[in-house]
Write an enzyme that holds these catalytic residues in place. Structure first.
Site, PDB file in Angstrom:
ATOM      1  N   ARG A 184       0.823  -1.232   0.000  1.00  0.00           N
ATOM      2  CA  ARG A 184       0.000   0.000   0.000  1.00  0.00           C
ATOM      3  C   ARG A 184       0.848   1.268   0.000  1.00  0.00           C
ATOM      4  O   ARG A 184       0.529   2.256   0.668  1.00  0.00           O
ATOM      5  CB  ARG A 184      -0.979   0.016   1.191  1.00  0.00           C
ATOM      6  CG  ARG A 184      -1.915  -1.170   1.248  1.00  0.00           C
ATOM      7  CD  ARG A 184      -2.863  -1.227   0.055  1.00  0.00           C
ATOM      8  NE  ARG A 184      -3.655  -2.451   0.096  1.00  0.00           N
ATOM      9  CZ  ARG A 184      -3.330  -3.578  -0.560  1.00  0.00           C
ATOM     10  NH1 ARG A 184      -2.246  -3.634  -1.318  1.00  0.00           N
ATOM     11  NH2 ARG A 184      -4.092  -4.636  -0.476  1.00  0.00           N
ATOM     12  N   SER A 234     -11.182  -1.036   3.033  1.00  0.00           N
ATOM     13  CA  SER A 234     -10.536  -1.361   4.312  1.00  0.00           C
ATOM     14  C   SER A 234     -10.132  -0.064   5.000  1.00  0.00           C
ATOM     15  O   SER A 234      -9.412   0.747   4.429  1.00  0.00           O
ATOM     16  CB  SER A 234      -9.284  -2.202   4.086  1.00  0.00           C
ATOM     17  OG  SER A 234      -9.659  -3.426   3.522  1.00  0.00           O
ATOM     18  N   GLU A 304      -5.693   3.069   6.619  1.00  0.00           N
ATOM     19  CA  GLU A 304      -5.387   2.938   5.187  1.00  0.00           C
ATOM     20  C   GLU A 304      -6.074   4.088   4.445  1.00  0.00           C
ATOM     21  O   GLU A 304      -5.565   4.618   3.469  1.00  0.00           O
ATOM     22  CB  GLU A 304      -5.896   1.592   4.655  1.00  0.00           C
ATOM     23  CG  GLU A 304      -5.623   1.426   3.168  1.00  0.00           C
ATOM     24  CD  GLU A 304      -5.816   0.007   2.676  1.00  0.00           C
ATOM     25  OE1 GLU A 304      -5.340  -0.935   3.340  1.00  0.00           O
ATOM     26  OE2 GLU A 304      -6.451  -0.146   1.627  1.00  0.00           O
TER      27      GLU A 304
END
Ligand code: FAD
Length: 312
Positions: A184, A234, A304
């Site tokens: 990520r 998420s 996130e």
């Protein structure tokens, strides 16, 4: 009250971008998958590299606060909105083109959605992008954070990326290695550079077999994720040594709710907007989840979702 440098930047930008693409006090709830967020002082849509470079140049000269957004599927914008200029890509940035010499190479504009990229590649019998077909972001947003799902991630398919600096200068192409992809994350996150397009490397396969894999993953996603509610996917990153959803569930937080924001009953990794949630509601849920999970497991979850003009 709009800061002086932002007003100055909007004035300069209005001199080169048509009025219908320079929106004032634009509600960010209309541009985010959470359907949350107050107004941006200005929301500017650029349609080609020349326009984008000029707009970024003006923003950097004036020192006006600004942010580039893709499809808004990984951001939470404050209820007060954003006191600067939001820049969005459109037009040429939605292009997709197969290489004439090497049919396994496809150049995709940063604003093109992952879903329509997947549909194009499936039609051409090009495999390798199936993992990404259900991610509701743009190519630019996905490259920016090395989006991934079902065992695949952008770094597996990106050959190179065309970028420019945050101030609109320095057009260049970076190799996969130079993008410094990791979980990520990519170098774009550290440098503020703008992703203009990505060259993807795929593999030849039977279109029907690819379509079957895409359908299978869509069914999996629909059965496990709260896809009928607005969210940003998420909420927390996967921590070392565990899964955010499992830790949240173990802390008994499934269904935990503040106002209209709720830890999804279907997938505890998602905070959903059940209707009328504010950014403050989502932040309150996130704060509580972090505290409780830390208390129970000693693991501090990191968001996130990118928090715009708000914080935990
Ligand atoms: C229902 C749902 C399911 C999801 N499932 C997944 C999943 O399986 N896997 C996954 O990884 N993510 C998932 N996400 C999160 C999200 O879709 C991805 O993070 C996606 O890559 C974000 O892309 P975006 O275009 O919406 O970016 P945005 O949310 O618009 O922006 C995110 C960040 O990227 C930056 N950015 C965007 N475009 C550019 C560009 N061209 N150049 C430089 N910076 C840029 C922005 O400045 C911002 O900091 C999901 C989200 C939802 C709502």
């Amino acid at each position: 009250m709009i800061p002086k440098e932002v007003s100055e930047a909007i004035k300069s930008i209005s001199g080169i971008i048509p009025g219908d693409r320079v929106l004032r006090d634009e509600p960010m709830s209309a541009h985010t998958s959470f359907r949350i967020g107050g107004p941006a002082a200005a929301f500017v849509v650029t349609e080609n590299e020349e326009e984008l470079s000029a707009v970024l140049g003006m923003l950097s000269e004036t020192g006006a606060e600004h942010l580039l957004v893709g499809n808004g599927s990984n951001i939470l914008v404050a209820d007060e909105g954003y006191p600067g200029v939001i820049v969005r890509l459109s037009g040429d940035f939605e292009s997709i083109e197969q290489d004439e010499d090497d049919p396994c190479l496809v150049r995709v504009g940063a604003a093109r959605l992952m879903s329509s990229t997947s549909a194009f590649l499936t039609g051409k019998g090009l495999a390798g992008f199936e993992f990404a077909s259900g991610i509701p972001g743009s190519i630019g947003g996905a490259v920016f954070m090395d989006a991934g799902a079902y065992g695949g991630e952008m770094k597996d398919v990106v050959e190179s990326v065309r970028v420019m600096n945050a101030d609109g200068t320095g057009l260049r192409t970076l190799s996969n290695d130079e993008m410094e992809f990791s979980y990520r994350h990519s170098v774009a996150e550290d440098s503020g550079m703008v992703i203009l397009s990505a060259l993807l490397r795929l593999a030849k396969d039977d279109p029907e077999a690819i379509a079957a894999r895409v359908s299978e993953l869509a069914a999996k996603r629909n059965s496990r994720q709260p896809v009928n509610y607005p969210s940003a996917g998420s909420t927390f990153k996967r921590p070392v040594g565990g899964y955010a959803a499992a830790l949240i569930e173990e802390s008994g937080l499934k269904g935990y709710r503040v106002g209209g924001a709720e830890v999804s009953e279907k997938h505890s990794g998602f905070v959903i907007n059940t209707g009328g949630a504010t950014a403050e509601d989502v932040l309150a849920v996130m704060r509580h989840v972090r505290e409780k999970v830390y208390e129970d497991s000693g693991i501090m979850l990191e968001p996130e979702v990118r928090l715009i003009n708000c914080s935990l």
